[in-house]
Scaffold this motif. Structure first.
Motif, PDB file in Angstrom:
ATOM      1  N   MET A  24      10.898 -17.925  36.112  1.00  0.00           N
ATOM      2  CA  MET A  24       9.580 -17.336  36.321  1.00  0.00           C
ATOM      3  C   MET A  24       9.468 -16.026  35.537  1.00  0.00           C
ATOM      4  O   MET A  24      10.424 -15.270  35.428  1.00  0.00           O
ATOM      5  N   SER A  25       8.286 -15.778  35.016  1.00  0.00           N
ATOM      6  CA  SER A  25       8.008 -14.503  34.350  1.00  0.00           C
ATOM      7  C   SER A  25       7.793 -13.427  35.413  1.00  0.00           C
ATOM      8  O   SER A  25       7.650 -13.719  36.606  1.00  0.00           O
ATOM      9  N   ARG A  26       7.754 -12.198  34.981  1.00  0.00           N
ATOM     10  CA  ARG A  26       7.456 -11.085  35.904  1.00  0.00           C
ATOM     11  C   ARG A  26       6.137 -11.336  36.623  1.00  0.00           C
ATOM     12  O   ARG A  26       6.034 -11.184  37.828  1.00  0.00           O
ATOM     13  N   ARG A  27       5.141 -11.705  35.860  1.00  0.00           N
ATOM     14  CA  ARG A  27       3.817 -11.979  36.429  1.00  0.00           C
ATOM     15  C   ARG A  27       3.898 -13.083  37.487  1.00  0.00           C
ATOM     16  O   ARG A  27       3.302 -12.959  38.553  1.00  0.00           O
ATOM     17  N   GLU A  28       4.602 -14.167  37.177  1.00  0.00           N
ATOM     18  CA  GLU A  28       4.733 -15.272  38.131  1.00  0.00           C
ATOM     19  C   GLU A  28       5.474 -14.843  39.392  1.00  0.00           C
ATOM     20  O   GLU A  28       5.118 -15.253  40.501  1.00  0.00           O
ATOM     21  N   ARG A  29       6.482 -14.006  39.239  1.00  0.00           N
ATOM     22  CA  ARG A  29       7.221 -13.509  40.410  1.00  0.00           C
ATOM     23  C   ARG A  29       6.311 -12.656  41.297  1.00  0.00           C
ATOM     24  O   ARG A  29       6.290 -12.814  42.511  1.00  0.00           O
ATOM     25  N   ASP A  93      14.495  -4.396  40.534  1.00  0.00           N
ATOM     26  CA  ASP A  93      15.100  -5.136  39.412  1.00  0.00           C
ATOM     27  C   ASP A  93      14.435  -6.499  39.242  1.00  0.00           C
ATOM     28  O   ASP A  93      14.059  -6.886  38.139  1.00  0.00           O
ATOM     29  N   PHE A  94      14.313  -7.235  40.332  1.00  0.00           N
ATOM     30  CA  PHE A  94      13.795  -8.606  40.290  1.00  0.00           C
ATOM     31  C   PHE A  94      12.341  -8.658  39.829  1.00  0.00           C
ATOM     32  O   PHE A  94      11.980  -9.462  38.977  1.00  0.00           O
ATOM     33  N   PHE A  95      11.494  -7.806  40.399  1.00  0.00           N
ATOM     34  CA  PHE A  95      10.075  -7.799  40.051  1.00  0.00           C
ATOM     35  C   PHE A  95       9.776  -6.895  38.850  1.00  0.00           C
ATOM     36  O   PHE A  95       8.637  -6.772  38.433  1.00  0.00           O
ATOM     37  N   GLN A  96      10.806  -6.245  38.319  1.00  0.00           N
ATOM     38  CA  GLN A  96      10.692  -5.335  37.185  1.00  0.00           C
ATOM     39  C   GLN A  96       9.656  -4.244  37.467  1.00  0.00           C
ATOM     40  O   GLN A  96       8.754  -3.974  36.674  1.00  0.00           O
ATOM     41  N   LEU A  97       9.811  -3.604  38.628  1.00  0.00           N
ATOM     42  CA  LEU A  97       8.901  -2.551  39.055  1.00  0.00           C
ATOM     43  C   LEU A  97       9.415  -1.187  38.609  1.00  0.00           C
ATOM     44  O   LEU A  97      10.604  -0.913  38.702  1.00  0.00           O
ATOM     45  N   THR A  98       8.517  -0.356  38.166  1.00  0.00           N
ATOM     46  CA  THR A  98       8.868   1.035  37.940  1.00  0.00           C
ATOM     47  C   THR A  98       8.956   1.706  39.306  1.00  0.00           C
ATOM     48  O   THR A  98       8.476   1.171  40.313  1.00  0.00           O
ATOM     49  N   GLY A 100       7.261   4.237  40.213  1.00  0.00           N
ATOM     50  CA  GLY A 100       5.879   4.503  40.606  1.00  0.00           C
ATOM     51  C   GLY A 100       5.194   3.284  41.198  1.00  0.00           C
ATOM     52  O   GLY A 100       4.470   3.379  42.191  1.00  0.00           O
ATOM     53  N   GLU A 101       5.405   2.125  40.580  1.00  0.00           N
ATOM     54  CA  GLU A 101       4.817   0.891  41.101  1.00  0.00           C
ATOM     55  C   GLU A 101       5.381   0.554  42.477  1.00  0.00           C
ATOM     56  O   GLU A 101       4.631   0.214  43.402  1.00  0.00           O
ATOM     57  N   ALA A 102       6.707   0.651  42.616  1.00  0.00           N
ATOM     58  CA  ALA A 102       7.335   0.374  43.908  1.00  0.00           C
ATOM     59  C   ALA A 102       6.812   1.331  44.966  1.00  0.00           C
ATOM     60  O   ALA A 102       6.519   0.933  46.098  1.00  0.00           O
ATOM     61  N   CYS A 126      -2.072  -5.616  41.825  1.00  0.00           N
ATOM     62  CA  CYS A 126      -2.523  -4.502  40.988  1.00  0.00           C
ATOM     63  C   CYS A 126      -1.512  -4.183  39.893  1.00  0.00           C
ATOM     64  O   CYS A 126      -1.883  -3.688  38.831  1.00  0.00           O
ATOM     65  N   VAL A 127      -0.254  -4.464  40.143  1.00  0.00           N
ATOM     66  CA  VAL A 127       0.772  -4.267  39.110  1.00  0.00           C
ATOM     67  C   VAL A 127       0.516  -5.224  37.950  1.00  0.00           C
ATOM     68  O   VAL A 127       0.729  -4.888  36.790  1.00  0.00           O
ATOM     69  N   ILE A 128       0.023  -6.417  38.271  1.00  0.00           N
ATOM     70  CA  ILE A 128      -0.275  -7.428  37.255  1.00  0.00           C
ATOM     71  C   ILE A 128      -1.518  -7.038  36.451  1.00  0.00           C
ATOM     72  O   ILE A 128      -1.576  -7.248  35.249  1.00  0.00           O
TER      73      ILE A 128
END
Length: 138
Positions: A24-29, A93-98, A100-102, A126-128
């Protein structure tokens, strides 16, 4: 349990090899996480308490029972994709969140000690969609 060679199993079942699937891509996750949260939109979840004030090592190890992260970790698909735990660092790590996003998705300072699952899903989406993200990142 009885051991049977694969050749014997072919006699009683129609075994087909599983095609390798693209990860899955980041977006899909993130989309999957939002979908899982939306299954119970009115569910009251626990926010992570004041993420920004914790030392980095402590922050990455943060978790809470009944949090948006525990909902993600309970999902078989996300775990199969590699989500290692419901700890903040593993989720970042899994969702590739900064950070700030987390923080904007999960921290108690963004709305209190609890968060509705539907709101957590909206924040994950909103991250997407960066245009929506500006509503939180101020």
């Amino acid at each position: 349990m009885e051991y049977k060679p694969l050749s014997d199993l072919n006699l009683v079942a129609d075994l087909q090899p599983v095609e390798p699937r693209k990860p899955m891509s980041r977006r899909e996750r993130l989309e999957r996480w939002a979908e899982v949260l939306e299954r119970e939109p009115e569910r009251v979840l626990s926010a992570l308490e004041e993420i920004e004030w914790r030392p980095r090592a402590e922050r990455l190890a943060m978790r809470a029972d009944n949090s948006p992260l525990s909902v993600a970790y309970a999902d078989d698909v996300l775990r199969a994709e590699g989500l290692a735990s419901d700890k903040l660092g593993d989720a970042m790590d899994f969702f590739q969140l900064t950070e700030g996003e987390a923080h904007c998705i999960l921290c108690s300072c963004m709305g209190g000690q609890t968060i509705l699952a539907s709101e957590a899903a909206r924040r994950a989406r909103c991250v997407i969609a960066p245009k929506l993200w500006s509503l939180y990142a101020h």
